[in-house]
Design an enzyme around this catalytic site. Structure first.
Site, PDB file in Angstrom:
ATOM      1  N   HIS A 179      -3.139   6.533   3.381  1.00 52.28           N
ATOM      2  CA  HIS A 179      -3.388   5.100   3.561  1.00 52.28           C
ATOM      3  C   HIS A 179      -4.697   4.858   4.317  1.00 52.28           C
ATOM      4  CE1 HIS A 179      -2.546   1.272   5.897  1.00 52.28           C
ATOM      5  NE2 HIS A 179      -2.427   0.861   4.658  1.00 52.28           N
ATOM      6  N   SER A 225       0.842  -1.202   0.000  1.00 50.52           N
ATOM      7  CA  SER A 225       0.000   0.000   0.000  1.00 50.52           C
ATOM      8  C   SER A 225       0.874   1.248   0.000  1.00 50.52           C
ATOM      9  CB  SER A 225      -0.892   0.032   1.249  1.00 50.52           C
ATOM     10  OG  SER A 225      -1.769  -1.062   1.255  1.00 50.52           O
TER      11      SER A 225
END
Lengths: 210, 210
Positions: free
Chosen positions: B46, B14
């Site tokens: 995130h 990510s």
């Protein structure tokens, strides 16, 4: 300029501003919307300060009826993370006969996840699938949503409604597309956006309706 | 298309995607940023799936140093709502000598709030201001942030850092402008956007640095 307002009026004033601006921005009027869907969308905008989610929210046609049936039937709610559970209004929660379950922090879940090489989120969801879960609320982990979809497809898990709004960059958007494609009664926000305040807002809106 | 990835690799992947897309979108490179500010911004993106917060995040020049000092000095962290407290990683939290305090649900807070006609959020913040609070993290209630700013200005409350990211339509944007104008060491996101995942992400990034 700070607005002087009584505590009990803050939420009502927020909802009034959202309604006013929503129609100014979109040119759409309340009659253009299903009233219950609008009530949920309004609470999502309230929780995020963000009107742009209007374009990505999706309601399965049976989602709201099924969610209300789960609440009125006293079935439990499964939250993928503690933040979702913490965001469900405590007054609303106590009016609700079922329980709010969240197992992602359990030691047994951590142990099984290590053994199987899977995430704690999906392991916890699988372990909870036998617990009379009427609503699954996923605000964080795509893996929990994917596990729920798999179990429903296999016929071993039968929640009334999935509130599926995981967030992020790895499989979040994909898991939500799969949720819609599977035809499962669900409420979701397509794309990478999502999160526990959105999941909690959708559940709180349903609890208020019920 | 669901990506097959090991649980332990999800966060790293990510962060890699965020870094790659961030520079593709903005044309800006890591060297253009303070590395610690970028680490916090990356964790905020995130947690929200949203790059647009890049434009509205603000760091006081002393904010990060003061936040790290509070953590290393074992001072407590005050969270305005349970969702912020629930979002602070439990492993990180246990590595942290101070405690995470959240009083908004206390019966005594509810009683005092009713008596004074103020919100539970501001009442709880005021009651916690004597508890060696090094970091205040507001992810929900503008009234809690306004109370913290007032107490700091009056000289009766001295947190090292305010993470001030309340969300919403009544006084949220205004309270954050006031926070910046007051020159208090703070990290904030201007405008109506905010929320507990952003507050928790900022705190978790600081805990990781410390």
């Amino acid at each position: 300029m700070i607005q002087d307002i009584r505590p009990e009026d803050i939420e009502r004033e927020s909802f009034r501003i959202i309604e006013e601006e929503f129609f100014a921005r979109t040119g759409r009027h309340p009659v253009d919307f299903d009233a219950r869907e609008f009530a949920i969308l309004q609470r999502v905008i309230h929780a995020t300060g963000d009107f742009s989610l209007t374009d990505s929210i999706r309601f399965h046609p049976q989602a709201i009826d099924r969610g209300l049936a789960a609440i009125r039937g006293g079935r439990n709610l499964y939250a993928d993370v503690g933040m979702v559970a913490a965001g469900i209004g405590s007054k609303l929660q106590s009016a609700f006969c079922g329980r709010v379950l969240c197992r992602v922090g359990d030691a047994e879940v951590a142990r099984r996840a290590r053994e199987t090489g899977r995430t704690r989120s999906e392991t916890a969801l699988e372990m909870a699938s036998g617990d009379n879960v009427g609503i699954v609320a996923v605000g964080n982990a795509p893996t929990a949503l994917l596990a729920a979809i798999d179990l429903v497809r296999q016929g071993t898990f039968a929640p009334d409604l999935i509130v599926g709004v995981p967030v992020g960059f790895v499989n979040a958007a994909e898991s939500k597309e799969l949720l819609v494609a599977a035809g499962i009664p669900a409420i979701t926000v397509l794309g990478r956006r999502g999160g526990s305040p959105i999941a909690a807002a959708i559940v709180n809106a349903l609890l208020k309706m019920a």
